[in-house]
Design an enzyme around this catalytic site. Sequence first.
Site, PDB file in Angstrom:
ATOM      1  N   GLU A  48     -10.321 -28.923  50.411  1.00  0.00           N
ATOM      2  CA  GLU A  48      -9.474 -29.866  51.137  1.00  0.00           C
ATOM      3  C   GLU A  48      -9.426 -31.141  50.295  1.00  0.00           C
ATOM      4  O   GLU A  48     -10.479 -31.663  49.915  1.00  0.00           O
ATOM      5  CB  GLU A  48     -10.077 -30.167  52.518  1.00  0.00           C
ATOM      6  CG  GLU A  48      -9.164 -31.085  53.303  1.00  0.00           C
ATOM      7  CD  GLU A  48      -9.706 -31.500  54.676  1.00  0.00           C
ATOM      8  OE1 GLU A  48     -10.760 -30.983  55.097  1.00  0.00           O
ATOM      9  OE2 GLU A  48      -9.055 -32.353  55.295  1.00  0.00           O
ATOM     10  N   ARG A 273     -24.462 -22.315  51.955  1.00  0.00           N
ATOM     11  CA  ARG A 273     -24.093 -23.579  51.309  1.00  0.00           C
ATOM     12  C   ARG A 273     -25.195 -24.011  50.367  1.00  0.00           C
ATOM     13  O   ARG A 273     -26.372 -23.795  50.660  1.00  0.00           O
ATOM     14  CB  ARG A 273     -24.038 -24.679  52.371  1.00  0.00           C
ATOM     15  CG  ARG A 273     -22.738 -24.959  52.973  1.00  0.00           C
ATOM     16  CD  ARG A 273     -22.902 -26.111  53.958  1.00  0.00           C
ATOM     17  NE  ARG A 273     -22.223 -27.285  53.428  1.00  0.00           N
ATOM     18  CZ  ARG A 273     -20.909 -27.418  53.456  1.00  0.00           C
ATOM     19  NH1 ARG A 273     -20.150 -26.479  53.962  1.00  0.00           N
ATOM     20  NH2 ARG A 273     -20.341 -28.498  52.968  1.00  0.00           N
ATOM     21  N   LYS A 283     -18.582 -34.568  51.750  1.00  0.00           N
ATOM     22  CA  LYS A 283     -17.575 -35.518  51.277  1.00  0.00           C
ATOM     23  C   LYS A 283     -17.480 -36.736  52.181  1.00  0.00           C
ATOM     24  O   LYS A 283     -17.256 -37.848  51.709  1.00  0.00           O
ATOM     25  CB  LYS A 283     -16.217 -34.813  51.187  1.00  0.00           C
ATOM     26  CG  LYS A 283     -16.102 -33.938  49.951  1.00  0.00           C
ATOM     27  CD  LYS A 283     -14.744 -33.300  49.852  1.00  0.00           C
ATOM     28  CE  LYS A 283     -14.655 -32.127  50.800  1.00  0.00           C
ATOM     29  NZ  LYS A 283     -13.411 -31.371  50.661  1.00  0.00           N
TER      30      LYS A 283
HETATM   31  P1  ATP Z   1     -17.881 -31.114  52.693  1.00  0.00           P
HETATM   32  O1  ATP Z   1     -18.730 -30.802  53.874  1.00  0.00           O
HETATM   33  O2  ATP Z   1     -18.620 -31.637  51.534  1.00  0.00           O
HETATM   34  O3  ATP Z   1     -16.698 -31.952  53.034  1.00  0.00           O
HETATM   35  P2  ATP Z   1     -16.195 -28.840  52.858  1.00  0.00           P
HETATM   36  O4  ATP Z   1     -16.727 -27.494  53.131  1.00  0.00           O
HETATM   37  O5  ATP Z   1     -15.492 -29.533  53.944  1.00  0.00           O
HETATM   38  O6  ATP Z   1     -17.338 -29.712  52.220  1.00  0.00           O
HETATM   39  P3  ATP Z   1     -13.943 -27.996  51.327  1.00  0.00           P
HETATM   40  O7  ATP Z   1     -13.095 -28.823  50.462  1.00  0.00           O
HETATM   41  O8  ATP Z   1     -13.383 -27.502  52.592  1.00  0.00           O
HETATM   42  O9  ATP Z   1     -15.255 -28.847  51.610  1.00  0.00           O
HETATM   43  O10 ATP Z   1     -14.614 -26.830  50.500  1.00  0.00           O
HETATM   44  C1  ATP Z   1     -13.947 -25.973  49.613  1.00  0.00           C
HETATM   45  C2  ATP Z   1     -14.798 -24.750  49.440  1.00  0.00           C
HETATM   46  O11 ATP Z   1     -16.070 -25.112  48.909  1.00  0.00           O
HETATM   47  C3  ATP Z   1     -15.044 -24.062  50.766  1.00  0.00           C
HETATM   48  O12 ATP Z   1     -14.886 -22.672  50.604  1.00  0.00           O
HETATM   49  C4  ATP Z   1     -16.455 -24.424  51.096  1.00  0.00           C
HETATM   50  O13 ATP Z   1     -17.044 -23.420  51.869  1.00  0.00           O
HETATM   51  C5  ATP Z   1     -17.086 -24.576  49.716  1.00  0.00           C
HETATM   52  N1  ATP Z   1     -18.219 -25.500  49.780  1.00  0.00           N
HETATM   53  C6  ATP Z   1     -18.229 -26.759  50.250  1.00  0.00           C
HETATM   54  N2  ATP Z   1     -19.461 -27.292  50.197  1.00  0.00           N
HETATM   55  C7  ATP Z   1     -20.264 -26.337  49.674  1.00  0.00           C
HETATM   56  C8  ATP Z   1     -21.663 -26.269  49.377  1.00  0.00           C
HETATM   57  N3  ATP Z   1     -22.483 -27.288  49.614  1.00  0.00           N
HETATM   58  N4  ATP Z   1     -22.137 -25.117  48.850  1.00  0.00           N
HETATM   59  C9  ATP Z   1     -21.319 -24.088  48.601  1.00  0.00           C
HETATM   60  N5  ATP Z   1     -19.994 -24.085  48.852  1.00  0.00           N
HETATM   61  C10 ATP Z   1     -19.470 -25.194  49.393  1.00  0.00           C
HETATM   62 MG    MG Z   2     -13.734 -28.367  54.834  1.00  0.00          MG
END
Ligand code: ATP
Ligand code: MG
Length: 576
Positions: A48, A273, A283
Amino acid sequence: MPASIRDEEAATASSASPERSNFIRDIILDDLKTNKYHGRVQTRFPPEPNGYLHIGHAKSICINFGLAAEFGGHTNLRFDDTNPEKEEQEYVDSIIADARWLGANWDDRMFYASDYFDQIYEWAIKLIQDGKAYVCDLNAEQVREYRGSLTEPGKESPYRNRTIEENLHLFERMRAGEFPDGSRTLRAKIDMASPNLNLRDPVMYRILRATHHRTGDKWCIYPMYDFAHGQSDSIENITHSICTLEFEDHRPLYNWFIQQLGIFPSQQIEFDRLNLTYTLLSKRRLLQLVQEGRVRGWDDPRMPTISGIRRRGYTPEAIRNFCAAIGVSKTNGIIDLAMLEHFVREDLNRRALRAMAVLRPLKVVIDNYPEGQVEELEVVNNPEDASAGTRQVPFARVLYIEQDDFREVAPKKFFRLSPGTEVRLRGGYFIKCTGVEKNGSGEVVEVHCTYDPATRSGNAPDHRKVKATIHWVSAEHAIDAEVRVYENLFVKENPGDVPEGHDFTENLNPNSLEVIANAKLEPSLASANAGDRFQFERLGYFCVDPDSKHGAPIFNRTVPLRDTWAKIEKRQQESR
Ligand code: ATP
Ligand code: MG
């Protein structure tokens, strides 16, 4: 270049551990065996654009791009841009740059969920026509109330049984902008008593007047994640939609929408994760640090963002090796930050050129060395890599050494320079301390030594030994530099652990950045460019910061040399 991710993983697979299989790979292997997707493997990485990528995303990138490449498949980059209030072009641009830097290659397969808004809207209409979706007039708070809890079933919305015609009409009017933000939603008609809360008539569309970074003001209704993600996967014919564990409970809904719409059945698979000690990977929280000015920006070298650790001097290879080593599993855990640093050191040890730098200079005068004489001593650039060659380092009568390498009164086991002791200077002579000069407050400001001209090779003809070799620079030839020394950004292993009503920022480490303004570097470093990485002998790995100006270099400390992870591993092996 997925090729490079593949090569790297293959290399690690053969050297580090013979068994690199994991459950996701097993699922893909099984699907290939049963010909489920006609031999195709298609994954996607779906960030995102609401912040910069962090090291957790690197894990997801390695899994998605690595697995597809391993089986001759492809990976799309898809921006999951369904929340215009939080998303920006700056984030899109940084994500592209950071994912590329990590080695990801999506050729021309870069997509946006917002590209599919028209199609997703049509699918919403189809579900209304099939009696599977309805317009609900409850507000957000009421929707929450009616939803029930894990222990109580939900209550059906009073609007649940509207006619198909009425729903079609109302949804059309929602789209046309006739209702205020948040006043109505489109919801899937599933089961308000389902034990899975995600199936209790989840919201599919909300009304939101916000300018989207791509679609502008075309839409005032936006699909929710659950009614956009699986649909986007399906449009792109994704075979394996790999995401993190928090989406496990969404999988039944993911599958429900696909079944009701009769579209391509992408398969959602969840993994753990990445969590790291002393680090926050969210983020939202990283944005808070940036907005409150707690760090210099998203690319502050203390940030766990890809742009931060790149600026700090981490290499993409080190990050990929780390991701390969931690593997994937079905349970969330926490990885020691020292393990990531271990992989950074391991990679930099191989590739970084050595140089001498004195961070806290102490003047040394070699009284028996002729005034005005300069010699060039030849030193190796990288003992790990003969092809890196050698270089000349100027040696003269006045040097700087590290303050830490001198003690007027040597404590027990202190083998470096002190009055009466002899040490080796890296790359050459033995010197012996004969006395000191002090300032008015009694601090040693100058150390006097003699050198032994017969020890130029670094050894004494009479075979006498010294117990230490210290680094140095010639005072007259040294260049001045700023060095930024970093420590963990947080003092707590789990920085998010704060009492009720307190904020995680209370766990910030007040000493996470130390600026050393007057470091002295060997003159060869004058030609270093932003991004160049070095090992400063005996100190650690350092990287030229982009803030550097010609004649005023700035170095970031990437990692010190001390490898705590290697020690932890050794201890683990010994106790086995
Ligand atoms: P955050 O909680 O940091 O905002 P998010 O999951 O909302 O992370 P996205 O931009 O939606 O961030 O993530 C893109 C991809 O990266 C998704 O498939 C998500 O599952 C993966 N991802 C995000 N954070 C992690 C992490 N800490 N470890 C492994 N994969 C991750
Ligand atoms: Mg997300």
